[in-house]
Design an enzyme around this catalytic site. Structure first.
Site, PDB file in Angstrom:
ATOM      1  N   HIS A  53       0.780  36.464 -15.030  1.00  0.00           N
ATOM      2  CA  HIS A  53      -0.192  36.981 -15.986  1.00  0.00           C
ATOM      3  C   HIS A  53      -0.868  35.825 -16.727  1.00  0.00           C
ATOM      4  CE1 HIS A  53       1.488  41.355 -16.295  1.00  0.00           C
ATOM      5  NE2 HIS A  53       1.153  41.008 -15.071  1.00  0.00           N
ATOM      6  N   GLU A  55      -1.035  34.982 -19.879  1.00  0.00           N
ATOM      7  CA  GLU A  55      -0.225  34.267 -20.860  1.00  0.00           C
ATOM      8  C   GLU A  55       0.723  33.279 -20.191  1.00  0.00           C
ATOM      9  OE1 GLU A  55      -0.581  38.565 -22.497  1.00  0.00           O
ATOM     10  OE2 GLU A  55      -0.721  37.510 -20.571  1.00  0.00           O
ATOM     11  N   ALA A 154     -16.892  43.968   8.540  1.00  0.00           N
ATOM     12  CA  ALA A 154     -17.834  42.897   8.875  1.00  0.00           C
ATOM     13  C   ALA A 154     -18.865  43.467   9.836  1.00  0.00           C
ATOM     14  CB  ALA A 154     -17.107  41.718   9.508  1.00  0.00           C
ATOM     15  N   SER A 168     -16.162  42.737  19.879  1.00  0.00           N
ATOM     16  CA  SER A 168     -16.352  42.525  18.444  1.00  0.00           C
ATOM     17  C   SER A 168     -15.909  41.151  17.971  1.00  0.00           C
ATOM     18  CB  SER A 168     -15.580  43.590  17.653  1.00  0.00           C
ATOM     19  OG  SER A 168     -14.185  43.492  17.911  1.00  0.00           O
ATOM     20  N   TRP A 170     -16.688  37.228  17.737  1.00  0.00           N
ATOM     21  CA  TRP A 170     -16.421  37.565  16.342  1.00  0.00           C
ATOM     22  C   TRP A 170     -17.761  37.795  15.656  1.00  0.00           C
ATOM     23  CZ3 TRP A 170     -11.669  38.697  14.886  1.00  0.00           C
ATOM     24  CH2 TRP A 170     -10.588  38.137  15.574  1.00  0.00           C
ATOM     25  N   ARG A 185      -6.149  40.033   2.423  1.00  0.00           N
ATOM     26  CA  ARG A 185      -4.856  40.391   3.024  1.00  0.00           C
ATOM     27  C   ARG A 185      -3.674  39.842   2.234  1.00  0.00           C
ATOM     28  NH1 ARG A 185      -4.804  40.547   9.638  1.00  0.00           N
ATOM     29  NH2 ARG A 185      -6.383  42.180   9.893  1.00  0.00           N
TER      30      ARG A 185
END
Length: 350
Positions: A53, A55, A154, A168, A170, A185
């Site tokens: 976090h 802090e 994409a 596909s 790339w 990811r």
């Protein structure tokens, strides 16, 4: 009584907090500035889901200089142990003299507990004004019994995710794909795709960046999965309709009937397993189903610098869609990243 410097210090904390945008949800974006003897001795922000976090980062950077300091925080310090230890306790141990926070925690389960713990330990606590936009996604998500959903895809400049033959690889560059692993990811509790994507691409759905591996979820319909699909095995879960024959040894959860998985039932099942941040990567039917159900909170769209053309090229989002352009939701608070000639657009949806 608020001091004249409160606004400037909390303004700086708000700027720091915004560095966590799109990486910390469903947690709130939080920033912290530690000040001692009139100067800043440490700064921090909540950088990613499951990470330290604000802090804790500021205290780590300040070290011994935190003793006797004033902490300016955009949200009241937490007093519960979730993915990280309580910030209120860390501030007390560091010897912070005073805490000035801008907003109470809107979660009724935790609101007020941090300031109470600080006061009990002898730390002065005050409230001061600061912009409230940082808490909007957090407020919206409170009370939902489902994960925060990120839809990612994409596509080429002409809106295709694959050529007409199905190829596909790339759409985008190596740099863009590495960024997706590090920033999407790596900070997801689970990654989800449809069975069609498994059959077409045989993805492993692993995180190739540092950090833990997410749960790999495959939404199934009527057709069986390939027996040697890379996604199968430990750390994977099949979301299936009633009557689906899962491969031997595969873990499955029934979330629908008549050959279809109900998106909302699936999200409830994932929430019950402790999944709080879900990355949905496709294919078109799955993305369309999540968007049609109105459960997408955030989008991450990569635009590759290619033009495939052809009426038979695959598009990224299926489903029913919207009947009119005027009814299509627009993303909010969009930011843009460039990877050479590729572009990423991120924003909140809904």
């Amino acid at each position: 009584m608020a001091r004249s410097s409160d606004s400037a210090r909390l303004g700086r904390a708000s700027v720091l907090a915004d560095r966590g945008r799109f990486r910390v949800e469903p947690n709130p974006r939080v920033g912290c500035v530690l000040v001692a003897k009139g100067g800043v001795v440490g700064e921090g922000w909540h950088a990613f889901w499951g990470g330290p976090h604000a802090e804790a980062m500021a205290l780590q950077r300040a070290g011994r200089k935190a003793r006797g300091a004033t902490a300016y925080v955009t949200l009241e310090p937490c007093a519960h142990h979730g993915k990280t230890p309580p910030c209120a306790d860390a501030l007390v141990r560091a010897g912070v003299r005073e805490v000035v926070y801008a907003h109470p925690d809107p979660n009724p389960l935790t609101a007020g507990k941090g300031p109470s713990r600080l006061k009990a330990a002898g730390v002065r606590v005050r409230r001061a004004r600061a912009p409230s936009g940082l808490l909007e996604p957090y407020r919206k998500h409170l009370g939902r019994r489902r994960p925060w959903v990120i839809a990612k895809w994409a596509m080429t400049l002409d809106g295709k995710i694959a050529a007409r033959g199905g190829d596909s690889k790339w759409v985008t560059s190596d740099e863009a794909r590495r960024w997706a692993h590090r920033n999407l990811r790596a900070h997801a509790d689970a990654i989800l795709v449809g069975a069609g994507t498994v059959r077409a691409d045989d993805p492993a759905l692993t995180n190739r960046a540092r950090g833990r591996q997410p749960l790999r979820v495959v939404v199934c319909g009527r057709r069986p999965l390939p027996k040697r699909a890379r996604v199968l095995g430990p750390g994977s879960l099949l979301a299936v309709p009633k009557g689906f024959r899962a491969p031997p040894g595969a873990e499955a959860v029934v979330c629908g009937a008549a050959g279809r998985v109900d998106v909302r039932r699936l999200l409830a099942a994932l929430h019950a397993r402790g999944i709080r941040r879900l990355l949905v990567e496709g294919g078109a039917g799955i993305l369309g189903a999540f968007l049609d159900a109105g459960v997408v909170d955030q989008v991450a769209v990569f635009l590759g610098q290619k033009v495939v053309g052809g009426a038979l090229g695959l598009t990224p989002v299926g489903g029913r869609g919207k009947p009119r352009m005027s009814s299509a939701p627009a993303i909010r608070d969009a930011i843009f990243h460039r990877f050479g000639g590729d572009l990423l657009v991120e924003g909140y949806l809904g």
